[in-house]
Design a protein around this motif. Structure first.
Motif, short mmCIF file in Angstrom:
data_model
loop_
_atom_site.label_atom_id
_atom_site.label_comp_id
_atom_site.label_asym_id
_atom_site.label_seq_id
_atom_site.Cartn_x
_atom_site.Cartn_y
_atom_site.Cartn_z
N TRP A 26 0.83 -1.20 0.00
CA TRP A 26 0.00 0.00 0.00
C TRP A 26 0.87 1.26 0.00
CZ3 TRP A 26 -5.31 0.45 2.66
CH2 TRP A 26 -6.10 -0.67 2.36
N SER A 60 -12.67 9.01 3.43
CA SER A 60 -13.68 7.97 3.19
C SER A 60 -14.25 7.40 4.47
CB SER A 60 -13.07 6.83 2.35
OG SER A 60 -12.07 6.17 3.09
N MET A 62 -13.95 4.61 5.34
CA MET A 62 -14.41 3.29 4.90
C MET A 62 -15.91 3.26 4.61
SD MET A 62 -12.08 0.90 7.41
CE MET A 62 -12.52 -0.62 6.54
N GLU A 112 -8.13 3.46 -7.95
CA GLU A 112 -8.46 2.65 -6.77
C GLU A 112 -9.98 2.49 -6.69
OE1 GLU A 112 -6.51 1.09 -4.83
OE2 GLU A 112 -4.55 1.94 -5.38
N GLY A 114 -11.84 0.78 -5.01
CA GLY A 114 -12.40 0.60 -3.68
C GLY A 114 -13.07 1.85 -3.14
N GLU A 117 -16.66 1.93 -3.90
CA GLU A 117 -17.44 1.07 -2.99
C GLU A 117 -17.72 1.81 -1.68
OE1 GLU A 117 -15.37 -2.60 -2.49
OE2 GLU A 117 -15.15 -2.94 -4.65
N TYR A 118 -16.72 2.54 -1.18
CA TYR A 118 -16.95 3.32 0.03
C TYR A 118 -18.03 4.39 -0.20
CZ TYR A 118 -12.60 1.34 1.93
OH TYR A 118 -11.62 0.50 2.39
N LYS A 121 -21.56 3.16 0.00
CA LYS A 121 -22.04 2.77 1.33
C LYS A 121 -22.66 3.92 2.11
CE LYS A 121 -18.71 -0.98 2.19
NZ LYS A 121 -17.61 -1.42 3.10
#
Length: 287
Positions: A26, A60, A62, A112, A114, A117-118, A121
């Motif tokens: 990362w 984010s 998450m 990225e 991801g 996706e965050y 949510k």
């Protein structure tokens, strides 16, 4: 999470940014902010990306419904410290306006996925934050601001000399009065133009990108109103000055009050906004 973050921070510093386990490979930095409520320094490990030459992070959390604490902190104090594993440097955190944010976020998601996706949510728009390194820049708009202030300070000195000459009757009164009027007009018009540009351009832009500057920008805008009133009074006194009838001492006293107010205003402005202006835009090039 606090204990987990502490472990990550310790490993990050010990291994100079080369983490293992779930973070192996990362791209992380350590972001240190000042607590909005506590005033204490807080450090968070964050994933970052380089987009169009800019270091960006995403608040984010998450995909949680609330912004992370570090994002609230930078909205109260934009000055941060970045650790990369091999170096530590001071930076200023900017929140880009919505259109710019959307463009950046699309590029972030392309690299990225991801983060998409965050975003899915939560109903909140995930903030994108640009981390501007303070010591890595060319001559900026803040430097240009200081240069403008220096020119205005020199004009204040010229006006002061002219008014002192009137009080002391050191030269031909008509010549002095005409010269003083010309300098006064030049100075007043330049100052009004400078402040109008700040009120309509620089200050709204800074307030949008650096929310922590809002109180300072409000004060500076209020100063502009007070200065304009004093400036109008000085110009009226100079343009209406008649040798042998007008009071030069009163003119000097009123001018000194304006000059002192302006000097304090310039100093406060340079203290609060120069760094933010420098990382936001380069100085104009007049060839």
């Amino acid at each position: 999470m606090t204990g987990f973050n502490d472990q990550v921070i310790e490993e990050f510093r010990r291994t100079k940014g080369k983490l293992g386990g779930m973070f192996e490979g990362w791209e992380l930095v350590l972001l240190t902010t000042t607590g909005a409520k506590s005033g204490r320094r807080r450090t968070n490990p964050l994933g970052y990306l380089e987009i169009d030459g800019k270091t960006v992070v995403v608040a984010s959390n998450m995909g949680a419904p609330a912004h992370p604490g570090w994002y609230h902190n930078i909205r109260h104090d934009q000055r941060v410290t970045i650790e990369t594993g091999t170096e530590s440097y001071e930076a200023i955190a900017a929140v880009p306006p919505s259109a710019e944010r959307d463009v950046l976020f699309a590029k972030i998601v392309a690299e990225e996925p991801g983060f998409a996706e965050y975003q899915a949510k939560t109903t909140r728009v995930l903030p994108v934050v640009i981390l501007h390194r303070i010591d890595d820049r060319v001559r900026g708009m803040g430097d240009f601001l200081v240069e403008v202030h220096e020119w205005l300070r020199e004009e204040l000195k010229t006006l002061r000399v002219g008014i002192d000459d009137l009080v002391a009757e050191r030269a031909d009164s008509l010549v002095m009065e005409n010269s003083l009027r010309a300098h006064c007009v030049s100075f007043c018009e330049a100052l009004a133009k400078h402040h109008t540009g700040e009120d309509r351009g620089a200050f709204p832009m800074l307030a949008q990108r650096f929310p922590a500057l809002a109180p300072a920008l409000t004060k500076l805008g209020e100063d502009h109103v007070v200065v304009a009133e004093s400036q109008k009074r000085i110009r009226e006194l100079v343009e209406g000055y008649v040798h042998g009838e007008s009071d030069p001492v009163r003119l000097r006293d009123d001018f000194e009050a304006l000059a002192s107010r302006l000097e304090a205003h310039f100093a406060y402005e340079e203290e609060t906004v120069v760094t933010a202006l420098n990382v936001t835009a380069p100085a104009p090039d007049f060839g």
